[in-house]
Structures are given as structure tokens and as C-alpha cells.
Design a protein around this motif. Structure first.
Motif, PDB file in Angstrom:
ATOM      1  N   UNK A  61     -10.234 -15.164  38.320  1.00 21.69           N
ATOM      2  CA  UNK A  61      -9.564 -13.955  37.857  1.00 21.69           C
ATOM      3  C   UNK A  61      -8.650 -13.425  38.946  1.00 21.69           C
ATOM      4  N   UNK A  62      -7.621 -12.725  38.504  1.00 24.43           N
ATOM      5  CA  UNK A  62      -6.714 -12.022  39.405  1.00 24.43           C
ATOM      6  C   UNK A  62      -6.976 -10.535  39.251  1.00 24.43           C
ATOM      7  N   UNK A  63      -6.996  -9.818  40.361  1.00 25.13           N
ATOM      8  CA  UNK A  63      -7.214  -8.372  40.323  1.00 25.13           C
ATOM      9  C   UNK A  63      -6.014  -7.667  40.927  1.00 25.13           C
ATOM     10  N   UNK A  64      -5.862  -6.408  40.557  1.00 25.21           N
ATOM     11  CA  UNK A  64      -4.771  -5.601  41.094  1.00 25.21           C
ATOM     12  C   UNK A  64      -5.247  -4.156  41.165  1.00 25.21           C
ATOM     13  N   UNK A  65      -5.096  -3.555  42.313  1.00 24.24           N
ATOM     14  CA  UNK A  65      -5.424  -2.143  42.457  1.00 24.24           C
ATOM     15  C   UNK A  65      -4.179  -1.342  42.089  1.00 24.24           C
ATOM     16  N   UNK A  66      -4.114  -0.925  40.832  1.00 16.28           N
ATOM     17  CA  UNK A  66      -2.942  -0.186  40.373  1.00 16.28           C
ATOM     18  C   UNK A  66      -2.822   1.164  41.066  1.00 16.28           C
ATOM     19  N   UNK A  67      -3.932   1.840  41.164  1.00 18.39           N
ATOM     20  CA  UNK A  67      -3.997   3.129  41.845  1.00 18.39           C
ATOM     21  C   UNK A  67      -5.213   3.061  42.752  1.00 18.39           C
ATOM     22  N   UNK A  68      -5.022   2.753  44.025  1.00 16.46           N
ATOM     23  CA  UNK A  68      -6.170   2.607  44.918  1.00 16.46           C
ATOM     24  C   UNK A  68      -7.142   3.786  44.812  1.00 16.46           C
ATOM     25  N   UNK A  69      -8.413   3.442  44.803  1.00 17.66           N
ATOM     26  CA  UNK A  69      -9.527   4.376  44.631  1.00 17.66           C
ATOM     27  C   UNK A  69      -9.582   4.993  43.247  1.00 17.66           C
ATOM     28  N   UNK A  70      -8.767   4.522  42.319  1.00 17.59           N
ATOM     29  CA  UNK A  70      -8.780   5.081  40.959  1.00 17.59           C
ATOM     30  C   UNK A  70      -8.810   4.015  39.863  1.00 17.59           C
ATOM     31  N   UNK A  71      -7.891   3.027  39.911  1.00 21.37           N
ATOM     32  CA  UNK A  71      -7.795   2.063  38.815  1.00 21.37           C
ATOM     33  C   UNK A  71      -7.586   0.648  39.335  1.00 21.37           C
ATOM     34  N   UNK A  72      -8.435  -0.250  38.872  1.00 23.08           N
ATOM     35  CA  UNK A  72      -8.327  -1.672  39.180  1.00 23.08           C
ATOM     36  C   UNK A  72      -8.180  -2.419  37.857  1.00 23.08           C
ATOM     37  N   UNK A  73      -7.241  -3.368  37.789  1.00 23.00           N
ATOM     38  CA  UNK A  73      -7.117  -4.221  36.614  1.00 23.00           C
ATOM     39  C   UNK A  73      -7.522  -5.634  37.002  1.00 23.00           C
ATOM     40  N   UNK A  74      -7.866  -6.422  35.997  1.00 24.20           N
ATOM     41  CA  UNK A  74      -8.248  -7.806  36.232  1.00 24.20           C
ATOM     42  C   UNK A  74      -7.939  -8.613  34.978  1.00 24.20           C
ATOM     43  N   UNK A  75      -7.772  -9.909  35.188  1.00 25.52           N
ATOM     44  CA  UNK A  75      -7.570 -10.840  34.065  1.00 25.52           C
ATOM     45  C   UNK A  75      -7.970 -12.236  34.518  1.00 25.52           C
ATOM     46  N   UNK A  76      -8.582 -12.969  33.606  1.00 23.12           N
ATOM     47  CA  UNK A  76      -8.901 -14.357  33.927  1.00 23.12           C
ATOM     48  C   UNK A  76      -7.604 -15.150  33.921  1.00 23.12           C
ATOM     49  N   UNK A  77      -7.574 -16.207  34.711  1.00 23.03           N
ATOM     50  CA  UNK A  77      -6.351 -16.996  34.819  1.00 23.03           C
ATOM     51  C   UNK A  77      -6.340 -18.187  33.862  1.00 23.03           C
ATOM     52  N   UNK A  78      -7.478 -18.478  33.236  1.00 24.57           N
ATOM     53  CA  UNK A  78      -7.585 -19.564  32.252  1.00 24.57           C
ATOM     54  C   UNK A  78      -8.523 -19.098  31.150  1.00 24.57           C
ATOM     55  N   UNK A  79      -8.831 -19.974  30.203  1.00 22.76           N
ATOM     56  CA  UNK A  79      -9.752 -19.601  29.138  1.00 22.76           C
ATOM     57  C   UNK A  79     -11.169 -19.510  29.684  1.00 22.76           C
ATOM     58  N   UNK A  80     -11.974 -18.633  29.149  1.00 23.12           N
ATOM     59  CA  UNK A  80     -11.639 -17.669  28.108  1.00 23.12           C
ATOM     60  C   UNK A  80     -10.747 -16.555  28.663  1.00 23.12           C
ATOM     61  N   UNK A  81      -9.811 -16.110  27.821  1.00 23.55           N
ATOM     62  CA  UNK A  81      -8.893 -15.050  28.227  1.00 23.55           C
ATOM     63  C   UNK A  81      -9.593 -13.706  28.091  1.00 23.55           C
ATOM     64  N   UNK A  82      -9.866 -13.124  29.232  1.00 17.71           N
ATOM     65  CA  UNK A  82     -10.487 -11.803  29.317  1.00 17.71           C
ATOM     66  C   UNK A  82      -9.593 -10.966  30.219  1.00 17.71           C
ATOM     67  N   UNK A  83      -9.459  -9.705  29.914  1.00 21.80           N
ATOM     68  CA  UNK A  83      -8.713  -8.819  30.795  1.00 21.80           C
ATOM     69  C   UNK A  83      -9.261  -7.418  30.644  1.00 21.80           C
ATOM     70  N   UNK A  84      -8.951  -6.600  31.621  1.00 18.06           N
ATOM     71  CA  UNK A  84      -9.438  -5.246  31.513  1.00 18.06           C
ATOM     72  C   UNK A  84      -9.064  -4.393  32.688  1.00 18.06           C
ATOM     73  N   UNK A  85      -9.641  -3.208  32.687  1.00 16.85           N
ATOM     74  CA  UNK A  85      -9.427  -2.277  33.786  1.00 16.85           C
ATOM     75  C   UNK A  85     -10.689  -1.463  33.998  1.00 16.85           C
ATOM     76  N   UNK A  86     -10.824  -0.995  35.217  1.00 16.79           N
ATOM     77  CA  UNK A  86     -11.895  -0.075  35.584  1.00 16.79           C
ATOM     78  C   UNK A  86     -11.206   1.128  36.205  1.00 16.79           C
ATOM     79  N   UNK A  87     -11.481   2.305  35.651  1.00 16.97           N
ATOM     80  CA  UNK A  87     -10.917   3.541  36.183  1.00 16.97           C
ATOM     81  C   UNK A  87     -12.035   4.457  36.631  1.00 16.97           C
ATOM     82  N   UNK A  88     -11.812   5.126  37.752  1.00 21.17           N
ATOM     83  CA  UNK A  88     -12.778   6.076  38.287  1.00 21.17           C
ATOM     84  C   UNK A  88     -12.187   7.476  38.182  1.00 21.17           C
ATOM     85  N   UNK A  89     -12.967   8.359  37.590  1.00 27.04           N
ATOM     86  CA  UNK A  89     -12.537   9.742  37.424  1.00 27.04           C
ATOM     87  C   UNK A  89     -13.543  10.647  38.119  1.00 27.04           C
TER      88      UNK A  89
END
Length: 147
Positions: A61-89
Motif C-alpha cells: 500500500x501507498x500512504x500519504x499524510x494529507x494533513x499531518x496529525x489529522x488525515x492519512x490516506x492509503x491505497x493498495x497498489x495491486x488487487x485487491x483494490x482497497x483505499x481509504x482515509x483515517x482522520x483524527x478530530x
């Protein structure tokens, strides 16, 4: 693609929760089926998974900190195709709401992980994700108790 959204409130400051999210080597402690996890490069993660049926395989999977300490996104690079985000409030100085959003292809998820099809599969995935969130909450709160 179906979208799953779950949230959980954790008794810990946001920076503590954020740091735990980025301790990839701890994923086997709270993500069901993950047997090993490690960083690969600056934004890659590799996890070794074992299904309930005993089938083992690796996921990258590849991850990206869109907003450090707030939002991280991720996605698998091959099958199965999964993606998502984790946000902290922040709720307050000692409580954080973690929101998880995940998109997945039901057919690919079934082929990769096995289990039931259709609505039963969605229910099983929801139960698994909820259990993983509770395991994560327990890990964070046990490791960093507020006393």
C-alpha cells in the motif's frame, strides 16, 4: 465501490493517536489477519496477511499524510483494490475521534479474503473493521494511559 465509514473515540491526545497510526510494525497487534507489517520507502507499507481459511499473501500500500496529525490516506497498489482515509478530530485535550473511511470492491475482497458473498460479506467486513478499531483504541489507551 462500496464505502465503509466507522468512527471511535479514543482517550488520548491526537498526537499520541497519530503516532500509533504510523507505527506500522504494530499493525499485527490490532488489524485482524495481519501477521507482519513493515515500511517500504518513505510512503510504502507491506503487510503479510493470513485469511481465516489459512491462505497467506502480501499486500503493498501507498500512504500519504494529507494533513499531518489529522488525515492519512492509503491505497493498495495491486488487487485487491482497497483505499481509504483515517482522520483524527480533537474532542478535547485528552480525547480524539478517529474516523475511518474505506472503499473496496466486494468481488476482489471475496477473492482475496474469502468468506461470504453479498450482504453477508459487507456485514463481515464491517464487523472486522469495528473490531480492529476497538483493538487499536485498546492498544493506544493501554500504552498511554491518562492517569
Amino acid at each position: 465501490m462500496p464505502t465503509l465509514e466507522e468512527q471511535i473515540d479514543i482517550t488520548a491526545p491526537g498526537d499520541v493517536v497519530w503516532n500509533h497510526l504510523h507505527q506500522v510494525e504494530d499493525y499485527p497487534r490490532f488489524v485482524g489477519g495481519v501477521r507482519d507489517a513493515r515500511r517500504e520507502g518513505t510512503s510504502g507499507v507491506h503487510v503479510d496477511v493470513e485469511t481465516a481459511a489459512g491462505r497467506a499473501f502480501g499486500l503493498d500500500a501507498a500512504t500519504d499524510d494529507l494533513r499531518p496529525n489529522r488525515t492519512m490516506t492509503w491505497r493498495t497498489t495491486e488487487t485487491p483494490h482497497l483505499s481509504g482515509s483515517v482522520s483524527l478530530l480533537p474532542i478535547d485535550a485528552t480525547h480524539t475521534r478517529m474516523q475511518l473511511r474505506m472503499e473496496y470492491d466486494p468481488a476482489e475482497a471475496h477473492d482475496a479474503f474469502g468468506g461470504p458473498r453479498g450482504f453477508a460479506q459487507s456485514s463481515a467486513i464491517e464487523r472486522t473493521v469495528r473490531a480492529d478499531l476497538h483493538q487499536f483504541k485498546d492498544l493506544v489507551e493501554r500504552t498511554h494511559p491518562l492517569t
